[in-house]
Design a protein around this motif. Structure first.
Motif, PDB file in Angstrom:
ATOM      1  N   CYS A  89      34.330  42.524 -15.649  1.00 35.63           N
ATOM      2  CA  CYS A  89      33.554  42.944 -14.485  1.00 35.63           C
ATOM      3  C   CYS A  89      33.647  41.916 -13.363  1.00 35.63           C
ATOM      4  N   LYS A  90      33.663  40.637 -13.730  1.00 29.70           N
ATOM      5  CA  LYS A  90      33.832  39.612 -12.704  1.00 29.70           C
ATOM      6  C   LYS A  90      35.191  39.745 -12.026  1.00 29.70           C
ATOM      7  N   TYR A  91      36.196  40.104 -12.818  1.00 33.11           N
ATOM      8  CA  TYR A  91      37.525  40.331 -12.241  1.00 33.11           C
ATOM      9  C   TYR A  91      37.469  41.516 -11.262  1.00 33.11           C
ATOM     10  N   GLN A  92      36.768  42.579 -11.640  1.00 34.50           N
ATOM     11  CA  GLN A  92      36.620  43.718 -10.740  1.00 34.50           C
ATOM     12  C   GLN A  92      35.930  43.313  -9.439  1.00 34.50           C
ATOM     13  N   CYS A 100      32.329  50.217  -9.932  1.00 35.83           N
ATOM     14  CA  CYS A 100      32.696  49.168 -10.890  1.00 35.83           C
ATOM     15  C   CYS A 100      31.473  48.855 -11.755  1.00 35.83           C
ATOM     16  N   HIS A 101      31.650  48.858 -13.063  1.00 37.18           N
ATOM     17  CA  HIS A 101      30.514  48.698 -13.982  1.00 37.18           C
ATOM     18  C   HIS A 101      31.008  48.154 -15.314  1.00 37.18           C
ATOM     19  N   SER A 102      30.073  47.711 -16.122  1.00 39.78           N
ATOM     20  CA  SER A 102      30.398  47.258 -17.482  1.00 39.78           C
ATOM     21  C   SER A 102      30.371  48.435 -18.433  1.00 39.78           C
ATOM     22  N   ASP A 103      30.931  48.241 -19.610  1.00 41.47           N
ATOM     23  CA  ASP A 103      30.969  49.325 -20.595  1.00 41.47           C
ATOM     24  C   ASP A 103      29.569  49.749 -21.028  1.00 41.47           C
ATOM     25  N   SER A 153      46.471  47.556 -13.235  1.00 46.55           N
ATOM     26  CA  SER A 153      47.108  48.270 -12.126  1.00 46.55           C
ATOM     27  C   SER A 153      46.305  49.508 -11.726  1.00 46.55           C
ATOM     28  N   GLU A 154      45.701  50.169 -12.720  1.00 40.41           N
ATOM     29  CA  GLU A 154      44.876  51.333 -12.407  1.00 40.41           C
ATOM     30  C   GLU A 154      43.664  50.935 -11.576  1.00 40.41           C
ATOM     31  N   LEU A 155      43.051  49.816 -11.946  1.00 38.68           N
ATOM     32  CA  LEU A 155      41.884  49.355 -11.202  1.00 38.68           C
ATOM     33  C   LEU A 155      42.255  48.949  -9.778  1.00 38.68           C
ATOM     34  N   CYS A 156      43.322  48.170  -9.642  1.00 39.48           N
ATOM     35  CA  CYS A 156      43.740  47.719  -8.309  1.00 39.48           C
ATOM     36  C   CYS A 156      44.107  48.904  -7.425  1.00 39.48           C
ATOM     37  N   GLN A 157      44.757  49.885  -8.013  1.00 39.93           N
ATOM     38  CA  GLN A 157      45.113  51.070  -7.246  1.00 39.93           C
ATOM     39  C   GLN A 157      43.882  51.856  -6.829  1.00 39.93           C
ATOM     40  N   ALA A 158      42.906  51.959  -7.727  1.00 43.70           N
ATOM     41  CA  ALA A 158      41.673  52.679  -7.393  1.00 43.70           C
ATOM     42  C   ALA A 158      40.904  51.977  -6.284  1.00 43.70           C
ATOM     43  N   LEU A 159      40.874  50.666  -6.332  1.00 46.97           N
ATOM     44  CA  LEU A 159      40.176  49.915  -5.293  1.00 46.97           C
ATOM     45  C   LEU A 159      40.856  50.076  -3.939  1.00 46.97           C
ATOM     46  N   SER A 160      42.182  50.043  -3.922  1.00 49.04           N
ATOM     47  CA  SER A 160      42.910  50.176  -2.659  1.00 49.04           C
ATOM     48  C   SER A 160      42.869  51.605  -2.120  1.00 49.04           C
TER      49      SER A 160
END
Length: 217
Positions: A153-156, A87-90, A127-134
């Protein structure tokens, strides 16, 4: 009347005897019983027996057959698609790519998720991020000044914490370009990797991921 030769009476029996010998010589041998006959299909039947699976040849043969391959999905590490989600910033994309290249190019060949590279085109970002994390065992948070300025990023970070709140070692903060005082309060309960070293803390991140993966086996 001429007298008959003393051997004239023996000609007929000798002729019969010669005929019997000739018949005996040309007489066909008796056919074998049906159980001993060879059939045209014998060779094909033997060939089919040679290629039968070992399980059909009895317990003695199957016992010496090669073991059944282990299903990789039964292993703890292979139960998820990725070992690490970065997880990172742009603005920190270049550093994130270097980290992923290090982890994937190492001898352990960790499987990394990098959003810009691995997200499904057309998929919803959240949804892509949540799926990647899970679907990842570990989450590396590349915490930089740009990370703290970016609400996304805070959300991530919060999503990474809520995915596995009780799993120690699966969330790995990598602090880079910040002092300890700037460390996010949401992460104060866990240690971070100091990225100010010569390798940017990449080696420590790799070791932390490997330690966590070893707990899954």
């Amino acid at each position: 009347m001429a007298s008959s030769s003393p051997h004239s009476h023996s000609k007929k029996p000798r002729g019969k005897m010669a005929d019997w010998f000739r018949q005996a010589l040309v007489k066909k041998p008796k056919e074998r019983p049906a159980s001993c006959k060879s059939h045209p299909s014998d060779s094909s039947q033997l060939a089919s027996e040679d290629i039968l699976p070992s399980s059909s040849l009895g317990p003695d043969v199957s016992a010496t057959s090669s073991p059944t391959p282990v299903d990789p999905s039964s292993s703890g590490r292979w139960s998820k698609d990725y070992d690490v989600c970065v997880c990172h910033s742009d603005e920190d994309l270049a550093v994130a790519q270097e980290l992923v290249s290090y982890l994937e190019g190492n001898t352990v060949s960790l499987r990394c998720f990098l959003q810009l590279r691995d997200a499904t085109p057309g998929g919803a970002i959240v949804s892509e991020l949540c799926q990647a994390l899970s679907n990842s065992h570990c989450r590396v948070l590349l915490i930089t000044p740009g990370f703290l300025r970016d609400p996304w990023c805070k959300y991530q970070m919060l999503q990474a914490l809520t995915q596995a709140p009780g799993a120690e070692g699966c969330t790995i903060p990598l602090l880079s370009g910040l002092t300890r005082a700037a460390y996010p309060p949401e992460l104060r309960f866990m240690y971070y990797v100091d990225g100010s070293g010569p390798d940017g803390g990449f080696c420590q991140v790799k070791e932390a991921v490997m330690r966590y993966l070893q707990t899954l086996s």
